[in-house]
Design a protein around this motif. Structure first.
Motif, PDB file in Angstrom:
ATOM      1  N   TYR A 342     -52.911  18.488  90.404  1.00  9.32           N
ATOM      2  CA  TYR A 342     -51.767  18.682  89.517  1.00  9.32           C
ATOM      3  C   TYR A 342     -52.205  19.386  88.244  1.00  9.32           C
ATOM      4  N   THR A 343     -51.490  20.435  87.935  1.00  6.33           N
ATOM      5  CA  THR A 343     -51.682  21.146  86.661  1.00  6.33           C
ATOM      6  C   THR A 343     -50.400  21.004  85.863  1.00  6.33           C
ATOM      7  N   PRO A 344     -50.458  20.363  84.711  1.00  9.73           N
ATOM      8  CA  PRO A 344     -49.213  20.124  83.970  1.00  9.73           C
ATOM      9  C   PRO A 344     -48.617  21.431  83.457  1.00  9.73           C
ATOM     10  N   PRO A 345     -47.293  21.479  83.367  1.00  4.75           N
ATOM     11  CA  PRO A 345     -46.666  22.643  82.735  1.00  4.75           C
ATOM     12  C   PRO A 345     -47.143  22.777  81.285  1.00  4.75           C
ATOM     13  N   ALA A 346     -47.130  23.973  80.791  1.00  4.08           N
ATOM     14  CA  ALA A 346     -47.619  24.230  79.424  1.00  4.08           C
ATOM     15  C   ALA A 346     -46.874  23.377  78.410  1.00  4.08           C
ATOM     16  N   GLU A 347     -45.572  23.188  78.622  1.00  4.89           N
ATOM     17  CA  GLU A 347     -44.756  22.416  77.675  1.00  4.89           C
ATOM     18  C   GLU A 347     -45.235  20.965  77.612  1.00  4.89           C
ATOM     19  N   LEU A 348     -45.529  20.377  78.766  1.00  2.00           N
ATOM     20  CA  LEU A 348     -45.997  18.989  78.802  1.00  2.00           C
ATOM     21  C   LEU A 348     -47.385  18.885  78.173  1.00  2.00           C
ATOM     22  N   ASP A 349     -48.249  19.804  78.519  1.00  2.00           N
ATOM     23  CA  ASP A 349     -49.608  19.783  77.976  1.00  2.00           C
ATOM     24  C   ASP A 349     -49.582  19.893  76.452  1.00  2.00           C
ATOM     25  N   GLU A 350     -48.734  20.767  75.941  1.00  2.00           N
ATOM     26  CA  GLU A 350     -48.633  20.947  74.487  1.00  2.00           C
ATOM     27  C   GLU A 350     -48.090  19.686  73.822  1.00  2.00           C
ATOM     28  N   PHE A 351     -47.093  19.043  74.464  1.00  2.00           N
ATOM     29  CA  PHE A 351     -46.514  17.837  73.871  1.00  2.00           C
ATOM     30  C   PHE A 351     -47.564  16.732  73.770  1.00  2.00           C
ATOM     31  N   ILE A 352     -48.344  16.547  74.817  1.00  2.00           N
ATOM     32  CA  ILE A 352     -49.361  15.485  74.809  1.00  2.00           C
ATOM     33  C   ILE A 352     -50.405  15.737  73.737  1.00  2.00           C
ATOM     34  N   ARG A 353     -50.780  16.986  73.548  1.00  2.00           N
ATOM     35  CA  ARG A 353     -51.828  17.327  72.590  1.00  2.00           C
ATOM     36  C   ARG A 353     -51.318  17.359  71.148  1.00  2.00           C
ATOM     37  N   ALA A 354     -50.012  17.359  70.974  1.00  2.00           N
ATOM     38  CA  ALA A 354     -49.446  17.583  69.640  1.00  2.00           C
ATOM     39  C   ALA A 354     -49.501  16.369  68.724  1.00  2.00           C
ATOM     40  N   GLY A 355     -49.947  15.224  69.214  1.00  2.00           N
ATOM     41  CA  GLY A 355     -49.965  14.029  68.370  1.00  2.00           C
ATOM     42  C   GLY A 355     -50.654  12.887  69.077  1.00  2.00           C
ATOM     43  N   PRO A 356     -50.500  11.665  68.550  1.00  2.00           N
ATOM     44  CA  PRO A 356     -51.107  10.495  69.205  1.00  2.00           C
ATOM     45  C   PRO A 356     -50.504  10.308  70.590  1.00  2.00           C
ATOM     46  N   PRO A 357     -51.225   9.623  71.494  1.00  2.00           N
ATOM     47  CA  PRO A 357     -50.724   9.441  72.864  1.00  2.00           C
ATOM     48  C   PRO A 357     -49.318   8.838  72.855  1.00  2.00           C
ATOM     49  N   PRO A 358     -48.409   9.423  73.604  1.00  2.00           N
ATOM     50  CA  PRO A 358     -47.039   8.882  73.654  1.00  2.00           C
ATOM     51  C   PRO A 358     -46.963   7.663  74.565  1.00  2.00           C
ATOM     52  N   VAL A 421     -51.175   8.428  78.322  1.00  2.00           N
ATOM     53  CA  VAL A 421     -50.187   7.701  77.527  1.00  2.00           C
ATOM     54  C   VAL A 421     -50.827   6.446  76.943  1.00  2.00           C
ATOM     55  N   ALA A 422     -50.154   5.857  75.950  1.00  2.00           N
ATOM     56  CA  ALA A 422     -50.667   4.660  75.288  1.00  2.00           C
ATOM     57  C   ALA A 422     -50.162   3.380  75.950  1.00  2.00           C
ATOM     58  N   ALA A 423     -48.969   3.420  76.542  1.00  2.00           N
ATOM     59  CA  ALA A 423     -48.367   2.249  77.190  1.00  2.00           C
ATOM     60  C   ALA A 423     -47.276   2.741  78.124  1.00  2.00           C
ATOM     61  N   VAL A 424     -46.857   1.867  79.033  1.00  2.00           N
ATOM     62  CA  VAL A 424     -45.820   2.251  79.988  1.00  2.00           C
ATOM     63  C   VAL A 424     -44.703   1.212  79.979  1.00  2.00           C
ATOM     64  N   ILE A 425     -43.469   1.715  80.079  1.00  2.00           N
ATOM     65  CA  ILE A 425     -42.284   0.863  80.190  1.00  2.00           C
ATOM     66  C   ILE A 425     -41.536   1.324  81.428  1.00  2.00           C
ATOM     67  N   HIS A 426     -41.340   0.424  82.376  1.00  2.00           N
ATOM     68  CA  HIS A 426     -40.694   0.828  83.627  1.00  2.00           C
ATOM     69  C   HIS A 426     -40.013  -0.364  84.282  1.00  2.00           C
ATOM     70  N   HIS A 427     -39.472  -0.138  85.488  1.00  2.00           N
ATOM     71  CA  HIS A 427     -38.645  -1.126  86.180  1.00  2.00           C
ATOM     72  C   HIS A 427     -39.448  -2.222  86.859  1.00  2.00           C
ATOM     73  N   GLY A 428     -40.737  -2.036  87.033  1.00  2.00           N
ATOM     74  CA  GLY A 428     -41.561  -3.085  87.633  1.00  2.00           C
ATOM     75  C   GLY A 428     -41.788  -2.935  89.107  1.00  2.00           C
ATOM     76  N   GLY A 429     -41.635  -1.726  89.649  1.00  2.00           N
ATOM     77  CA  GLY A 429     -42.043  -1.512  91.028  1.00  2.00           C
ATOM     78  C   GLY A 429     -43.531  -1.762  91.161  1.00  2.00           C
ATOM     79  N   ALA A 430     -43.949  -2.287  92.307  1.00  2.00           N
ATOM     80  CA  ALA A 430     -45.356  -2.664  92.475  1.00  2.00           C
ATOM     81  C   ALA A 430     -46.277  -1.463  92.315  1.00  2.00           C
ATOM     82  N   GLY A 431     -45.888  -0.311  92.856  1.00  2.42           N
ATOM     83  CA  GLY A 431     -46.734   0.872  92.760  1.00  2.42           C
ATOM     84  C   GLY A 431     -46.889   1.367  91.348  1.00  2.42           C
ATOM     85  N   THR A 432     -45.778   1.407  90.601  1.00  7.38           N
ATOM     86  CA  THR A 432     -45.835   1.859  89.209  1.00  7.38           C
ATOM     87  C   THR A 432     -46.618   0.868  88.356  1.00  7.38           C
ATOM     88  N   THR A 433     -46.419  -0.427  88.600  1.00  6.19           N
ATOM     89  CA  THR A 433     -47.175  -1.458  87.877  1.00  6.19           C
ATOM     90  C   THR A 433     -48.672  -1.289  88.125  1.00  6.19           C
TER      91      THR A 433
END
Length: 853
Positions: A342-358, A421-433
């Motif tokens: 996976y190669t992130p789109p330029a927009e995503l890569d720039e957003f991640i690098r633009a500040g502290p981990p989201p 990322v710094a933390a994750v918030i999600h629905h609690g599926g076993a795979g995502t957890t």
């Protein structure tokens, strides 16, 4: 459980520290607004299910202070299959993996499929049509079983528990779901025997792996006579350590029920209500597979009674294996696929690098009624927390106004994203957890239904996140509090500690080893061609050979075997019998079943012809020339050259009328035949149930009853009748003397008196069983033989599918230079030497015979 053919050595797992007791163990659960089922241990349904367990073949339930529990060794926290590279399985199988659920449910099984492929197996993943590209792009074969996962998810959000809401009833959701389930059951069967939809390569399953909500697994395995192995991401097997994830337990005032017993009974309640909703659909589908109906009392417990192997794909670092789960149940670790390139789109890569981990926020396959309201709540919480956020649009299509500190995401692999990322918030599926924790990310779970509250509780108990926030209770304030807790050093440290343990696990490899350990190698491998699964059993004189599909087609094409001597090789025979606890209820339930079948057959005498008539009308209405007005025909008949056309039309109409009459008559005759078959079957079924009820009377006062064997045909029925006579006379007479003596040893004079009563009761029931059983058991065997011979369609279709695959594989083998003569010479050698059960290395084919062809 099959005998284990290989020794799997445990190379010591990393140091393991038991997590603190979870809230599920400590608290007395109360009803919450999270959609789970409210189970009152004092209710009549729980008492009824407790009675069933006491008088069935299920494991008994004991309280927390049971003496047997005190001295038993706890289950090891890590699976015995946690090894780097266990020996590969020697037989190369066709394995179908049946999965019902969301993308998160399918993804772990893609990882398992890759692992099985590495060992040389042909793997087909059967799931919803919408996942066709997802599965095929991963390199696995795909078979569509129907069903709409988005509709299933929407239904589950509206009805998180097992009781449908009025909104669902008004919308007709129940009927839609039942129709969808019937479609998926049919699709599951076809996935076992149908060719590949794209390549048309024939396929017949040699083993089934499935998640429990696919529901067809056990029944497909019974029809095929092959092993089945269940795997799941949430607890589905009875345990005393915590309740079923779909249940909330309520102890009434003055309840004498032990909390651990209540936990175990919650599994019975969930299974009971599930079967109540789907049992009739499953039994109707079993009719199409030529299988007998399953009784209302046995249906919920089939997997537990039959001890079907079960592997749970979660980390024992998060939830260790309960001590009361047997050796056929294993906890192997989460299934992680190979991270996709996976190669992130330029927009995503720039957003991640633009500040502290989201932080990451997403609800995956969940379908929400008001996504705009949810988005507004998320944005406000992000602003108040002062964090940056990546919000996944998901199936509910979250989205809102652009903001400097927020970016909306489409499809992005979590394996890559959660590293940034710094933390994750999600629905609690076993795979995502699992993906969040293995990357050491603190987790907030917003559960909607199913096992999601369970995983929220587990994450909270481990200190890697706050308590779960049910989506109905979600607010800006709770979300802000959760985000701030996830960013604390304590939560970060707890998540990292779990990640270290999870990275040392080999979940997918351990699950594959667990699957192999439960396969009967001695029944699976061909006696003639090493490494190929045996689909047939061939008998000649004193010789019995297990032969693969390829071997049979080569030998049959050269007239070396008589195909009429072939029988299906049942590597795992599944027999489902209705347990009769005592004569009264056993006889009544059998009589009700016969009456129900007779009533249905009587109705079919009228219903089936009407259905045939309606079906014919649909065909004629779709033909544009079928309903031409008479006037138009008259006009056409006067036209030159149209006489032949009109005559042909009249003949066609006459043929159609005769066809309709024939089909309606046949449909009515089918109903008549079913009626008399049910009527005649009652003369066998009811006396057999009465006899079995008498035979099981000693169960009621705690005595063991001798096993007379399983009745599958007239031979086993005759043998069972003989055993019933011998055991009945011997045990009945001896009980009069043995039971009073045992009672006196245990309880003195009172025990002796009780023993006399038990002895007299046992003698009466066992002598009666011996007297009646000499007739009823052989009759039941004859009935089973007639049933099998009268319903040959499914077995015929299995045989045709196996022959088709055998021809296909034999042609490939010849194209790759394999000489038929090698197979024939080896066959003649085996026959001549009567060397059954001995594997041969075939000259010119290498160590593994036709493996890889």
């Amino acid at each position: 459980m099959a005998t284990q053919e290989y020794e799997y050595r445990v190379d010591g797992p990393p140091p393991y520290i038991d997590p603190p007791p979870t809230e599920l163990d400590r608290r007395n659960p109360v009803m919450k607004d999270d959609g789970r089922l409210d189970v009152d241990v004092d209710s009549s349904i729980v008492k009824y299910l407790s009675y069933i367990r006491r008088h069935s073949k299920l494991e008994p339930l004991h309280g927390a202070q049971d003496e047997n529990d005190k001295d038993s060794d706890p289950s090891p926290p890590y699976s015995q299959f946690q090894v780097a590279e266990p020996p590969p399985f020697p037989v190369k199988l066709n394995i179908v993996i049946q999965v019902v659920g969301s993308r998160g449910d399918v993804q772990p099984f893609i990882a398992l499929g890759h692992e099985l492929q590495k060992d040389g197996h042909r793997v087909r993943l059967a799931t919803h049509n919408v996942f066709d590209k997802f599965v095929r792009d991963s390199g696995l074969e795909f078979y569509p079983i129907g069903g709409d996962p988005a509709e299933l998810m929407a239904y589950m959000v509206r009805n998180p528990g097992l009781i449908p809401s009025m909104q669902s009833l008004r919308a007709g959701d129940i009927q839609k779901k039942r129709k969808m389930m019937a479609e998926m059951l049919h699709g599951c069967w076809l996935s076992c025997i149908e060719p590949d939809p794209v390549s048309a390569a024939p396929f017949v399953a040699d083993a089934i792996v499935a998640n429990p909500p696919s529901f067809g697994h056990l029944h497909c395995a019974q029809a095929l006579g092959i092993p089945v192995h269940l795997m799941f991401t949430m607890p589905w097997s009875t345990t005393k350590e915590f309740p079923h994830p779909l249940a909330n337990i309520k102890n009434g005032r003055g309840s004498g029920t032990e909390p651990h017993v209540a936990n175990a009974l919650s599994y019975s309640v969930v299974e009971f209500l599930t079967w109540q909703g789907l049992g009739d659909i499953i039994n109707e589908w079993r009719d199409t597979l030529d299988l007998e109906h399953i009784s209302f009392s046995d249906g919920p417990y089939l997997a537990e009674i039959l001890k079907i192997p079960f592997t749970y794909c979660w980390s024992p670092a998060l939830v260790p294996k309960p001590a009361d789960w047997g050796p056929h149940i294993d906890v192997c670790g989460f299934f992680f696929r190979q991270p996709p390139a996976y190669t992130p789109p330029a927009e995503l890569d720039e957003f991640i690098r633009a500040g502290p981990p989201p932080i990451y926020i997403g609800f995956g396959s969940i379908v929400i009624d008001d996504p705009q309201k949810m988005t507004s709540m998320l944005l406000e919480a992000v602003q108040k927390s002062g964090v940056r956020a990546l919000i996944s649009r998901g199936w509910c299509n979250l989205g809102g106004p652009e903001a400097e500190n927020v970016m909306y995401l489409g499809d992005c692999p979590h394996e890559w994203l959660f590293q940034h990322v710094a933390a994750v918030i999600h629905h609690g599926g076993a795979g995502t957890t699992a993906c969040g924790l293995v990357n050491g990310r603190p987790t907030t779970i917003v559960p909607f239904f199913g096992d999601q509250p369970f995983w929220g509780d587990m994450v909270s108990a481990a200190g890697a996140g706050p308590k779960p926030i049910p989506h109905r209770s979600l607010s800006v304030e709770l979300l802000v509090e959760a985000i701030r807790l996830c960013l604390t050093p304590e939560a970060q440290a707890a998540a990292q500690e779990i990640a270290v343990k999870m990275k040392a696990e080999t979940g997918v490899r351990a699950a594959a080893a667990s699957f192999y350990a439960n396969l009967p190698v001695h029944k699976l491998e061909c006696d003639l061609i090493r490494g190929q699964p045996a689909a047939w059993v061939y008998r000649r004189k004193n010789t019995r050979l297990k032969l693969s599909k390829v071997a049979v087609e080569i030998l049959a094409s050269h007239l070396r075997i008589d195909v009429r001597r072939l029988k299906k090789n049942e590597t795992r025979k599944i027999v489902i019998e209705t347990l009769r606890w005592e004569p009264i209820t056993g006889t009544v339930s059998a009589a009700i079943g016969v009456s129900r079948d007779m009533a249905k057959a009587a109705a079919d005498i009228v219903v089936k012809p009407a259905k045939a008539y309606r079906d014919r009308l649909k065909v004629t209405s779709s033909d544009p020339g079928a309903n031409q007005p008479v006037q138009a025909l008259d006009l056409m008949s006067r036209s030159p050259g149209m006489e032949g056309y009109i005559a042909s039309s009249k003949k066609s109409k006459t043929r159609d009328c005769m066809t309709l009459t024939t089909s309606m008559s046949a449909a009515s005759a089918s109903g008549v035949a079913e009626f008399f078959k049910s009527y005649a079957g009652g003369f066998v079924t009811i006396p057999y149930a009465f006899t079995e009820g008498f035979r099981n009377i000693p169960h009621l006062y705690g005595e063991e009853v001798r096993d007379i064997g399983t009745i599958t045909d007239w031979k086993s029925g005759t043998a069972a009748g003989a055993r019933a006579v011998v055991y009945g006379v011997v045990d009945g007479v001896s009980d009069v003397f043995v039971l009073p003596y045992k009672g006196a040893q245990q309880e003195g004079a009172l025990g002796a008196v009780k023993g006399v009563g038990k002895g007299l009761a046992g003698m009466s029931s066992k002598l009666f069983t011996a007297t009646v059983g000499m007739a009823t058991y052989p009759l039941q065997g004859i009935y089973k033989s007639i049933w099998t011979s009268a319903k040959p369609n499914t077995q015929r279709s299995i045989a045709l599918a196996r022959h088709a695959e055998g021809s296909y594989l034999a042609a490939k083998a010849r194209a790759d230079g394999i000489d038929d003569q090698v197979v024939m010479n080896s066959f003649e050698t085996l026959i001549h030497n009567n060397a059954t059960g001995r594997f041969l290395d075939l000259p010119g084919t290498g160590k593994d015979g036709f493996v890889g062809v």
